[in-house]
Design a protein around this motif. Structure first.
Motif, mmCIF file in Angstrom:
data_model
loop_
_atom_site.group_PDB
_atom_site.id
_atom_site.type_symbol
_atom_site.label_atom_id
_atom_site.label_comp_id
_atom_site.label_asym_id
_atom_site.label_seq_id
_atom_site.Cartn_x
_atom_site.Cartn_y
_atom_site.Cartn_z
ATOM 1 N N PRO A 136 -7.137 178.546 107.866
ATOM 2 C CA PRO A 136 -7.606 179.507 108.869
ATOM 3 C C PRO A 136 -8.616 178.868 109.807
ATOM 4 C CG PRO A 136 -8.658 179.916 106.753
ATOM 5 C CD PRO A 136 -7.636 178.843 106.524
ATOM 6 N N LEU A 168 -10.106 175.611 118.827
ATOM 7 C CA LEU A 168 -9.731 176.852 119.482
ATOM 8 C C LEU A 168 -10.951 177.514 120.105
ATOM 9 C CD1 LEU A 168 -7.537 178.217 116.584
ATOM 10 C CD2 LEU A 168 -6.657 177.717 118.858
ATOM 11 N N TYR A 183 -14.698 194.217 119.103
ATOM 12 C CA TYR A 183 -13.838 193.852 118.011
ATOM 13 C C TYR A 183 -12.852 192.737 118.350
ATOM 14 C CZ TYR A 183 -15.492 198.205 115.898
ATOM 15 O OH TYR A 183 -16.256 199.207 115.368
ATOM 16 N N GLY A 231 -7.580 181.050 122.891
ATOM 17 C CA GLY A 231 -6.894 180.143 123.786
ATOM 18 C C GLY A 231 -5.867 179.323 123.014
ATOM 19 N N PRO A 232 -5.093 178.489 123.712
ATOM 20 C CA PRO A 232 -4.029 177.715 123.061
ATOM 21 C C PRO A 232 -4.532 176.538 122.233
ATOM 22 C CG PRO A 232 -4.131 177.194 125.386
ATOM 23 C CD PRO A 232 -5.096 178.307 125.158
ATOM 24 N N TYR A 238 -14.031 196.239 110.410
ATOM 25 C CA TYR A 238 -12.967 195.920 111.352
ATOM 26 C C TYR A 238 -12.081 194.856 110.734
ATOM 27 C CZ TYR A 238 -10.581 194.087 115.476
ATOM 28 O OH TYR A 238 -9.624 193.663 116.367
ATOM 29 N N TYR A 245 -3.748 188.355 112.589
ATOM 30 C CA TYR A 245 -3.301 187.406 113.587
ATOM 31 C C TYR A 245 -2.020 186.733 113.117
ATOM 32 C CZ TYR A 245 -7.634 187.749 116.247
ATOM 33 O OH TYR A 245 -8.680 188.209 117.012
ATOM 34 N N GLN A 253 0.276 183.313 113.846
ATOM 35 C CA GLN A 253 0.195 182.003 114.467
ATOM 36 C C GLN A 253 1.492 181.244 114.229
ATOM 37 O OE1 GLN A 253 -2.988 179.358 113.154
ATOM 38 N NE2 GLN A 253 -3.091 178.407 115.165
ATOM 39 N N LYS A 286 0.990 176.952 118.036
ATOM 40 C CA LYS A 286 0.556 177.948 119.023
ATOM 41 C C LYS A 286 -0.808 178.540 118.637
ATOM 42 C CE LYS A 286 4.516 178.075 121.428
ATOM 43 N NZ LYS A 286 5.461 179.179 121.261
ATOM 44 N N ARG A 287 -1.325 179.358 119.531
ATOM 45 C CA ARG A 287 -2.612 180.004 119.275
ATOM 46 C C ARG A 287 -2.431 181.195 118.337
ATOM 47 N NH1 ARG A 287 -3.954 182.032 125.183
ATOM 48 N NH2 ARG A 287 -2.321 180.564 125.725
ATOM 49 N N PRO A 288 -3.475 181.560 117.586
ATOM 50 C CA PRO A 288 -3.405 182.825 116.839
ATOM 51 C C PRO A 288 -3.349 183.987 117.830
ATOM 52 C CG PRO A 288 -5.212 181.424 116.057
ATOM 53 C CD PRO A 288 -4.729 180.842 117.350
ATOM 54 N N LEU A 302 -3.425 188.210 118.160
ATOM 55 C CA LEU A 302 -3.722 189.484 117.519
ATOM 56 C C LEU A 302 -2.478 190.364 117.558
ATOM 57 C CD1 LEU A 302 -5.946 191.409 116.385
ATOM 58 C CD2 LEU A 302 -6.263 192.193 118.736
ATOM 59 N N PHE A 310 -2.694 185.574 109.378
ATOM 60 C CA PHE A 310 -4.070 185.556 108.872
ATOM 61 C C PHE A 310 -4.658 186.960 108.964
ATOM 62 C CE2 PHE A 310 -4.701 181.076 108.332
ATOM 63 C CZ PHE A 310 -4.006 180.444 109.344
ATOM 64 N N PHE A 316 -15.835 186.658 112.317
ATOM 65 C CA PHE A 316 -14.647 186.967 111.557
ATOM 66 C C PHE A 316 -14.603 186.106 110.297
ATOM 67 C CE2 PHE A 316 -13.613 189.664 114.712
ATOM 68 C CZ PHE A 316 -12.385 189.609 115.352
ATOM 69 N N PHE A 359 -11.917 184.919 107.785
ATOM 70 C CA PHE A 359 -10.469 184.866 107.697
ATOM 71 C C PHE A 359 -9.988 184.688 106.266
ATOM 72 C CE2 PHE A 359 -8.820 184.808 111.976
ATOM 73 C CZ PHE A 359 -9.895 184.415 112.752
ATOM 74 N N GLY A 360 -8.832 185.258 105.979
ATOM 75 C CA GLY A 360 -8.119 184.930 104.761
ATOM 76 C C GLY A 360 -7.484 183.559 104.905
ATOM 77 N N THR A 361 -6.881 183.084 103.832
ATOM 78 C CA THR A 361 -6.356 181.720 103.790
ATOM 79 C C THR A 361 -4.975 181.589 104.424
ATOM 80 O OG1 THR A 361 -5.687 182.187 101.538
ATOM 81 C CG2 THR A 361 -7.704 180.910 101.830
#
Lengths: 113, 113
Positions: free
Chosen positions: A42, A90, A100, A105-106, B32, B36, B38, B42-44, B46, B89, B101, B103-105
């Motif tokens: 992540p 990133l 939230y 970005g890429p 919250y 995501y 990914q 590429k980018r993550p 939402l 994620f 944030f 994140f999970g794995t």
């Protein structure tokens, strides 16, 4: 404009080089973030800027130096990096730091040789 | 600090079947929970999010459920398609703390045509 852009897409640098990564958004967002992502892991938060002021620094080594020249731009200055710093970097933004949704970005794929 | 666990780490489903990914969090103050997607290189992005005052949210084939008592939330994808193949994620965040944030794995989902 509804996205976050990053340049360059790819960067190869030696351990003695100095380079910079650039991030830009024109969505009026006032919070911007730098993340580091290793393969199959992540994103890891590095820095948070809120209203152009550094609000979070996740104990990142000083060889990474962030800069927020204005509300649309975020830079990450790199100096004397190590091979283990090779990763996808990133950038993300959100309306405010207490908002939230974060939009990514890429990324810049960095390789340190 | 917050700790987010995500399961499974890999998931393969036949096209048209449903996929479920589960996350647990440790800090009851988290309010919250974004997801995501990914794709490789590429980018993550939402794809859906939920706030703590809501138990369920749906957007076409994607839904998220939240159980605050048990401190877990899940992503449900119905009628899976090959283009759903990606790493997913989950994350947890607390309003008012700089929007950090956790994140999970990650879960690598493969949809087999």
């Amino acid at each position: 404009d509804t996205e976050v852009t990053q340049t360059p897409k790819h960067l190869v640098m030696g351990m003695t080089n100095k380079k910079s990564l650039k991030c830009e958004q024109h969505m009026g967002h006032r919070a911007m973030y730098w993340y580091k992502q290793k393969a199959k892991k992540p994103p890891e938060l590095m820095f948070v800027y809120s209203y152009e002021k550094l609000s979070i620094n996740e104990s990142v080594p000083s060889r990474f130096s962030p800069e927020c020249p204005n509300s649309s731009l975020l830079n990450l200055h790199l100096h004397a990096l190590q091979p283990e710093d090779s990763a996808l970097y990133l950038c993300a933004s959100s309306l405010q730091s207490e908002s939230y949704e974060q939009y990514f970005g890429p990324g810049t794929r960095l390789t340190v040789t | 600090g917050e700790n987010v666990e995500q399961h499974p780490s890999t998931l393969s489903v036949q096209e048209g079947d449903s996929a479920v990914i589960k996350c647990t969090y440790s800090d009851s103050a988290s309010n919250y929970f974004p997801w995501y997607k990914q794709e490789l290189g590429k980018r993550p992005q939402l794809i859906i999010d939920i706030r703590s005052n809501v138990g369920e949210k749906k957007d076409q084939r994607i839904a998220v459920t939240l159980n605050k008592t048990a401190k877990h939330f899940s992503l449900h994808i119905t009628e899976t398609q090959p283009e759903d193949s990606a790493v997913y994620f989950c994350a947890a965040s607390i309003l008012g703390t700089g929007n950090q944030f956790y994140f999970g794995t990650g879960t690598s989902l493969t949809v087999i045509p």
